[in-house]
Design a protein around this motif. Structure first.
Motif, PDB file in Angstrom:
ATOM      1  N   THR B  23       0.819  -1.220   0.000  1.00 33.26           N
ATOM      2  CA  THR B  23       0.000   0.000   0.000  1.00 33.26           C
ATOM      3  C   THR B  23       0.849   1.265   0.000  1.00 33.26           C
ATOM      4  O   THR B  23       0.308   2.363   0.108  1.00 33.26           O
ATOM      5  CB  THR B  23      -0.874   0.037   1.274  1.00 33.26           C
ATOM      6  N   ASN B  24       2.142   1.108  -0.133  1.00 34.18           N
ATOM      7  CA  ASN B  24       3.056   2.218   0.162  1.00 34.18           C
ATOM      8  C   ASN B  24       2.757   3.483  -0.625  1.00 34.18           C
ATOM      9  O   ASN B  24       2.847   4.585  -0.105  1.00 34.18           O
ATOM     10  CB  ASN B  24       4.496   1.784  -0.078  1.00 34.18           C
ATOM     11  N   PHE B  25       2.395   3.343  -1.880  1.00 32.09           N
ATOM     12  CA  PHE B  25       2.231   4.548  -2.691  1.00 32.09           C
ATOM     13  C   PHE B  25       0.773   4.993  -2.828  1.00 32.09           C
ATOM     14  O   PHE B  25       0.471   5.927  -3.565  1.00 32.09           O
ATOM     15  CB  PHE B  25       2.913   4.381  -4.046  1.00 32.09           C
ATOM     16  N   GLU B  26      -0.107   4.330  -2.137  1.00 35.55           N
ATOM     17  CA  GLU B  26      -1.474   4.844  -2.093  1.00 35.55           C
ATOM     18  C   GLU B  26      -1.481   6.177  -1.351  1.00 35.55           C
ATOM     19  O   GLU B  26      -0.679   6.408  -0.465  1.00 35.55           O
ATOM     20  CB  GLU B  26      -2.393   3.857  -1.353  1.00 35.55           C
ATOM     21  N   GLN B  27      -2.407   7.023  -1.772  1.00 39.74           N
ATOM     22  CA  GLN B  27      -2.553   8.313  -1.085  1.00 39.74           C
ATOM     23  C   GLN B  27      -3.781   8.260  -0.187  1.00 39.74           C
ATOM     24  O   GLN B  27      -4.881   7.968  -0.658  1.00 39.74           O
ATOM     25  CB  GLN B  27      -2.695   9.437  -2.106  1.00 39.74           C
ATOM     26  N   THR B  28      -3.581   8.518   1.090  1.00 39.57           N
ATOM     27  CA  THR B  28      -4.719   8.477   2.026  1.00 39.57           C
ATOM     28  C   THR B  28      -4.724   9.735   2.889  1.00 39.57           C
ATOM     29  O   THR B  28      -3.685  10.370   3.077  1.00 39.57           O
ATOM     30  CB  THR B  28      -4.635   7.266   2.977  1.00 39.57           C
ATOM     31  N   PRO B  29      -5.888  10.073   3.423  1.00 35.33           N
ATOM     32  CA  PRO B  29      -5.942  11.181   4.388  1.00 35.33           C
ATOM     33  C   PRO B  29      -5.161  10.814   5.649  1.00 35.33           C
ATOM     34  O   PRO B  29      -4.921   9.625   5.911  1.00 35.33           O
ATOM     35  CB  PRO B  29      -7.427  11.330   4.699  1.00 35.33           C
ATOM     36  N   GLY B  30      -4.795  11.811   6.412  1.00 37.82           N
ATOM     37  CA  GLY B  30      -3.995  11.580   7.617  1.00 37.82           C
ATOM     38  C   GLY B  30      -4.831  11.426   8.870  1.00 37.82           C
ATOM     39  O   GLY B  30      -6.065  11.422   8.825  1.00 37.82           O
ATOM     40  N   TYR B  31      -4.125  11.248   9.968  1.00 39.05           N
ATOM     41  CA  TYR B  31      -4.693  11.361  11.311  1.00 39.05           C
ATOM     42  C   TYR B  31      -5.776  10.334  11.629  1.00 39.05           C
ATOM     43  O   TYR B  31      -6.712  10.615  12.371  1.00 39.05           O
ATOM     44  CB  TYR B  31      -5.219  12.791  11.529  1.00 39.05           C
ATOM     45  N   GLY B  32      -5.679   9.157  11.012  1.00 41.99           N
ATOM     46  CA  GLY B  32      -6.603   8.084  11.379  1.00 41.99           C
ATOM     47  C   GLY B  32      -7.939   8.140  10.679  1.00 41.99           C
ATOM     48  O   GLY B  32      -8.864   7.417  11.050  1.00 41.99           O
ATOM     49  N   GLU B  33      -8.048   8.993   9.660  1.00 45.43           N
ATOM     50  CA  GLU B  33      -9.339   9.123   8.989  1.00 45.43           C
ATOM     51  C   GLU B  33      -9.354   8.418   7.629  1.00 45.43           C
ATOM     52  O   GLU B  33     -10.149   8.756   6.758  1.00 45.43           O
ATOM     53  CB  GLU B  33      -9.698  10.601   8.860  1.00 45.43           C
ATOM     54  N   ASP B  34      -8.490   7.447   7.468  1.00 49.00           N
ATOM     55  CA  ASP B  34      -8.382   6.716   6.202  1.00 49.00           C
ATOM     56  C   ASP B  34      -9.180   5.415   6.259  1.00 49.00           C
ATOM     57  O   ASP B  34      -9.674   5.004   7.315  1.00 49.00           O
ATOM     58  CB  ASP B  34      -6.917   6.401   5.952  1.00 49.00           C
ATOM     59  N   ALA B  35      -9.262   4.760   5.119  1.00 46.26           N
ATOM     60  CA  ALA B  35     -10.069   3.540   4.993  1.00 46.26           C
ATOM     61  C   ALA B  35      -9.455   2.366   5.755  1.00 46.26           C
ATOM     62  O   ALA B  35     -10.182   1.481   6.214  1.00 46.26           O
ATOM     63  CB  ALA B  35     -10.228   3.182   3.517  1.00 46.26           C
ATOM     64  N   TYR B  36      -8.144   2.337   5.907  1.00 47.00           N
ATOM     65  CA  TYR B  36      -7.536   1.210   6.624  1.00 47.00           C
ATOM     66  C   TYR B  36      -7.854   1.285   8.118  1.00 47.00           C
ATOM     67  O   TYR B  36      -8.157   0.275   8.743  1.00 47.00           O
ATOM     68  CB  TYR B  36      -6.020   1.177   6.389  1.00 47.00           C
ATOM     69  N   CYS B  37      -7.784   2.466   8.653  1.00 45.88           N
ATOM     70  CA  CYS B  37      -8.198   2.623  10.058  1.00 45.88           C
ATOM     71  C   CYS B  37      -9.665   2.254  10.208  1.00 45.88           C
ATOM     72  O   CYS B  37     -10.058   1.586  11.169  1.00 45.88           O
ATOM     73  CB  CYS B  37      -7.973   4.064  10.520  1.00 45.88           C
ATOM     74  N   GLN B  38     -10.466   2.686   9.229  1.00 42.79           N
ATOM     75  CA  GLN B  38     -11.882   2.383   9.313  1.00 42.79           C
ATOM     76  C   GLN B  38     -12.121   0.878   9.274  1.00 42.79           C
ATOM     77  O   GLN B  38     -12.905   0.335  10.064  1.00 42.79           O
ATOM     78  CB  GLN B  38     -12.606   3.083   8.146  1.00 42.79           C
ATOM     79  N   SER B  39     -11.414   0.218   8.412  1.00 38.77           N
ATOM     80  CA  SER B  39     -11.564  -1.239   8.301  1.00 38.77           C
ATOM     81  C   SER B  39     -11.116  -1.931   9.590  1.00 38.77           C
ATOM     82  O   SER B  39     -11.780  -2.845  10.081  1.00 38.77           O
ATOM     83  CB  SER B  39     -10.738  -1.732   7.109  1.00 38.77           C
ATOM     84  N   ALA B  40     -10.004  -1.487  10.136  1.00 37.89           N
ATOM     85  CA  ALA B  40      -9.515  -2.087  11.390  1.00 37.89           C
ATOM     86  C   ALA B  40     -10.518  -1.859  12.506  1.00 37.89           C
ATOM     87  O   ALA B  40     -10.791  -2.749  13.319  1.00 37.89           O
ATOM     88  CB  ALA B  40      -8.149  -1.490  11.751  1.00 37.89           C
ATOM     89  N   ARG B  41     -11.094  -0.662  12.542  1.00 38.67           N
ATOM     90  CA  ARG B  41     -12.119  -0.384  13.553  1.00 38.67           C
ATOM     91  C   ARG B  41     -13.291  -1.351  13.423  1.00 38.67           C
ATOM     92  O   ARG B  41     -13.820  -1.857  14.404  1.00 38.67           O
ATOM     93  CB  ARG B  41     -12.619   1.055  13.401  1.00 38.67           C
ATOM     94  N   GLU B  42     -13.702  -1.555  12.181  1.00 39.03           N
ATOM     95  CA  GLU B  42     -14.851  -2.448  11.978  1.00 39.03           C
ATOM     96  C   GLU B  42     -14.549  -3.861  12.450  1.00 39.03           C
ATOM     97  O   GLU B  42     -15.389  -4.522  13.058  1.00 39.03           O
ATOM     98  CB  GLU B  42     -15.264  -2.452  10.496  1.00 39.03           C
ATOM     99  N   LYS B  43     -13.324  -4.301  12.202  1.00 35.88           N
ATOM    100  CA  LYS B  43     -12.967  -5.664  12.636  1.00 35.88           C
ATOM    101  C   LYS B  43     -12.949  -5.760  14.157  1.00 35.88           C
ATOM    102  O   LYS B  43     -13.374  -6.762  14.731  1.00 35.88           O
ATOM    103  CB  LYS B  43     -11.624  -6.055  12.022  1.00 35.88           C
ATOM    104  N   ILE B  44     -12.453  -4.724  14.796  1.00 34.70           N
ATOM    105  CA  ILE B  44     -12.463  -4.730  16.264  1.00 34.70           C
ATOM    106  C   ILE B  44     -13.904  -4.632  16.771  1.00 34.70           C
ATOM    107  O   ILE B  44     -14.275  -5.303  17.732  1.00 34.70           O
ATOM    108  CB  ILE B  44     -11.567  -3.595  16.802  1.00 34.70           C
TER     109      ILE B  44
END
Lengths: 343, 343, 343, 343
Positions: B23-44
């Protein structure tokens, strides 16, 4: 959608990820006492001379830890009113008990004359014990406005700071981009000659995360690791930071990727100027602040992300385009093409 | 030299590094507001129900941020005198203005009865306004001693906390290792039923770094991101944390690697017991605390690193051996062999 | 030399000293739990209704204790940039961990519109979690400039504060002098209708020392005595404060002595205006700020002490003359005579 | 009902009230810069040599201000676990960001050996950067238990403090009563030879309120007035404090009234001992801690107030009787008579 919103949208330079892969199962001591941190420190010392180097995770953390380390309880920190610590760190400095003493600034910079005036006014005030004592000076270079201090400006600040016994601390979140800003930009020897403490930004310049705090003044080196631990700024697997800075300071990587970012930003700058678009700040670094009409913003927003900065007049706002080490040449070309087509 | 000193000697689980590469070159918003954080939250959330999840970098940072978030200025935090916040965080809690109210503990745990007694003593004291008001309870599970709370113990603590309106916060730096500790170990539903806030440790359980703070109590969810930013605990490239927890909570990875670590630790435990070596604490988790004579320590230290814990008597000290997700089967076999050969 | 420098140059109203003499050898409980404090509280309640009343020693102490009591860690206090907490308390608020969010003011006052704008800007900012959250409003009345809030202004502030759930706190260091400022000056019912917390100044209005903090909002009353003790604001011999306020609120003494001070100040004001001297602020209270040429200052300084305020232009400064409950009629007459003779 | 509950039940020595009356309408500068403060300072200097003297209002305020002044952010204060700062100041020290490092004590005192051991353990701990650094030593004399340090004990503490560069601070809330404790009690020259900072208690020894902080160590004198103001510890009408200490240090008043209190306490002590009542602490000062059966307490409580201290066994508690400068001979005689009659 191509993103020019900020300079931390991507991950890390591939050389860094490769190092993490290569060393993943090595066993090292924690808390920055491993060989990779040691090696990174040595490389930074080869540029900066006899300095202490500590690796912290992020910029707000670096700022609050350094400032709480340097000030006495009744002291505050002089800085530009636009400064990150005054605007965008949710009162992190105040949460350590210290007032941010904001000086007016139009371009993100403060002058030696402003510091001198603040000190003289404090001294002259018969009730100065009822006021916060200025105890240090905070500057950023590049600033939040993309501007940089010249050597002369930094030297003048340093001289006035020494005269008043104020430690001078430079936030170098985008230090590399400032050093790539032109022939008269700050060099390592300027930083070590003028600053008591500064930090070399990694998060925005090629690393996954991490900032290297450099303590130049020998009188200010004792016990910094205690306060790092106390503020949650001592990473357990400290080697992750060491590895990243070691990589950035191998073979001039930090310099090279910084120059790339600035070159791309200057292409964007030229495109705006050729189109007749004014810029809010005269930035020689990786952030550009064109002043766009609403319909121009809408036009560019079809394919590009950028960041609202501030309202300029009824029809126009300044916005911010950032490049970084990761910005692709073709993405900038596409943006320039769009600028040319812009209404 | 094989290192059993701590559970953060290596990097990260390879699946995590692979995700970072991919995922290194994907561009995402900062500060925990990206889709990966969202996905991890959903799993938890799929494990923990309707909870808020925030990703922070390290354990001291998580503890100081949560505690400063929960307490009023005149309140302190009840915890075991052995607790990490009382011993090994350089006064991080006090630096936020709050006293750690230490309760005596022999095995790292505190009891519901101790909390009740502290509250009743506070109430009964006619000068209680001159004392720090207990405002929350901090526990770790596993504790610093490798012990775990049983469901009954946690439920009893939770009940007394609710009776006295004390938020219950669980430091889960080694949470996975505790959950792998046996049939009656804590499950997600125990945590969410009993705790107001807890954190899921990543740094010691497979991640490069990162802890997931889980806020269960709906009344305690407002504005946590403000204090995260203020304490330097909001990572710019927040996705790095999201990616790691998303990986750990995909396909039971967190569980699987935790079980591995505990199995290896139990092999070590058995070897010491078979050799007739007493253990300082009865730990069902990844830390083992044998009590060794000096010459036994010297013998093992030829090939293995471990950690001094405390003096037991004139000839003996307890020491600590840690396993982790990264511990290799053959390294434990070698250690067991050495234990058998030990004088 | 007659001193008009400030309103705390003398001791206390003789009735207070007499009470201290009369009660000196009585034995009472400490920390504000005696019958004199109780009696003073009842007298204040007879003016203010169902409120909590706490007696503190001084103004900076009252401000820092109330503000630390009201704010959450990530919140700041909105106030005029001229406000005492922003200028003259050596960063006392920041030392409790909170930023002072200064709003521009020409006369010491802020408006409901300014508060509303600050709140809307905070909400509208996409990065508001990176900024200090406004958590309460601080005003003084009279202000440091001698000006007062009208009922309408205070009500408008109160309305906007309630809309945004911001506690409104009024620093009443000179409250009596404000209440004596004219027919439309603030009354007790205005204060209790509009403020969540305010304090009634004693130090500057007849007492040896002491300020009465009045908590109007029932939701904000719990545990204030804990934080008083913690901040060193709970006087051991609390009865000294109770006795003083009990005396001040017996037979309208507070009102009477305040009116006296304001009448004397208005005599001074008239003298300056008749002489053609402009005033920096239009103050209906006990502080007057004439703008004097250097030679005028020198002339008056022969027989009178007063206070430098600020430079107005090359030849002129504003200075401050204060009256108080203790100001003697003949001293003001002498000053007026000098003003008339002034070059 | 005669009150022996504490030593701050009455007002002030009549000579102090008389001074307040005599000077009430004098006009003086504020904030401790008046001639009375200056005179009081000179009198204290005539006893203590070249020292800085600052007047604060109360004991908690003095402690928190001095401790916040002396410590660096990552340091804590060593003191007896019974110490006032650890028990009865609602976490005032922690609210300044510093941990109280409690050492076990049976009689309120700590020893040089305990301080040395704490320092050596800190140094020896390989993880000492993860622990709070001991940064100063706090003692009280008399202690909360009525006990006093001998000259030898104080000198030993001072020596170990100097060896480890720890400022030694003595809380002298009841200093006079300690100095009256016998022939080998501490003298001014012992305090100035051994302590870096101490305070001379006024509140409990004849004043209405007030404590005189004495800074002996010249290296620790800069800028104390800034932090006084910041913590709300700079009284506007500072002369009130100056006048009181000036009176207490005129004609040996402080000494004389202290001796009176101790003589009365020793009469009470003798009465208990003659009755065969054991004492919890062996106190040569103004506080006595007899261990009484419940029916004995009930008997004395008919006519006397005293203070519950702690449970000793099923049938007995220790209680506290305090005398003070204001204790009347006939009240003590009545108490002694009751003790003799006690069941």
């Amino acid at each position: 959608m191509i993103d020019f919103t900020c300079d931390y949208s991507e991950g890390a330079h591939p050389a860094i990820l490769q190092r993490l892969m290569d060393t993943n199962f090595e066993q090292t001591p924690g808390y920055g006492e491993d060989a990779y941190c040691q090696s990174a420190r040595e490389k930074i010392r080869s540029l900066c001379g006899d300095v202490d180097v500590h690796f912290l995770v992020g910029g707000t953390q670096a700022n609050l830890t350094v400032i709480a380390f340097l000030l006495k309880p009744w002291q505050g920190v002089l800085c530009a009113d636009t400064g990150h610590i005054n605007q965008h760190e949710t009162g992190a400095v105040e949460a350590t008990g210290h007032k941010v003493l904001a000086l007016p600034s139009k371009d993100g910079k403060i002058t030696a004359a402003q510091v001198e005036q603040a000190m003289e006014e404090h001294r002259a005030d018969a009730t100065h014990e009822h006021r916060v004592q200025p105890g240090m000076v905070f500057i950023g270079s590049p600033t939040e406005c993309g501007t940089v201090y010249t050597r002369e400006e930094l030297l003048a600040l340093s001289n006035v700071c020494r005269r008043y016994h104020l430690p001078l601390y430079l936030d170098g979140a985008r230090l590399g981009y400032g050093m790539a800003a032109g022939n008269d930009s700050l060099r390592w020897e300027d930083l070590t000659a003028c600053c008591d403490v500064f930090y070399i930004g990694g998060t925005k310049v090629g690393a996954l995360f991490g900032e290297a705090v450099v303590i130049v003044n020998p009188a200010l080196r004792t016990d910094f690791r205690y306060i790092m631990k106390q503020r949650g700024a001592m990473l357990a697997k400290g080697r992750l930071l060491g590895l990243q800075f070691d990589t950035l300071f191998t073979g001039h990587l930090y310099e090279t990727i910084s120059r790339h970012a600035v070159e791309q930003a200057q292409r964007i700058r030229s495109a705006f100027l050729e189109k007749g678009i004014p810029l809010l700040f005269d930035s020689p670094t990786n952030q550009q602040f064109p002043i766009l009409r609403r319909e121009q913003q809408a036009f560019l927003a079809q394919d590009f992300s950028f960041c609202y900065w501030e309202k300029v007049d009824e029809n126009r706002d300044s916005v911010r385009f950032c490049t970084s080490w990761a910005t692709r040449d073709e993405d900038v070309t596409a943006l320039i093409h769009a600028i040319e087509q812009m209404p």
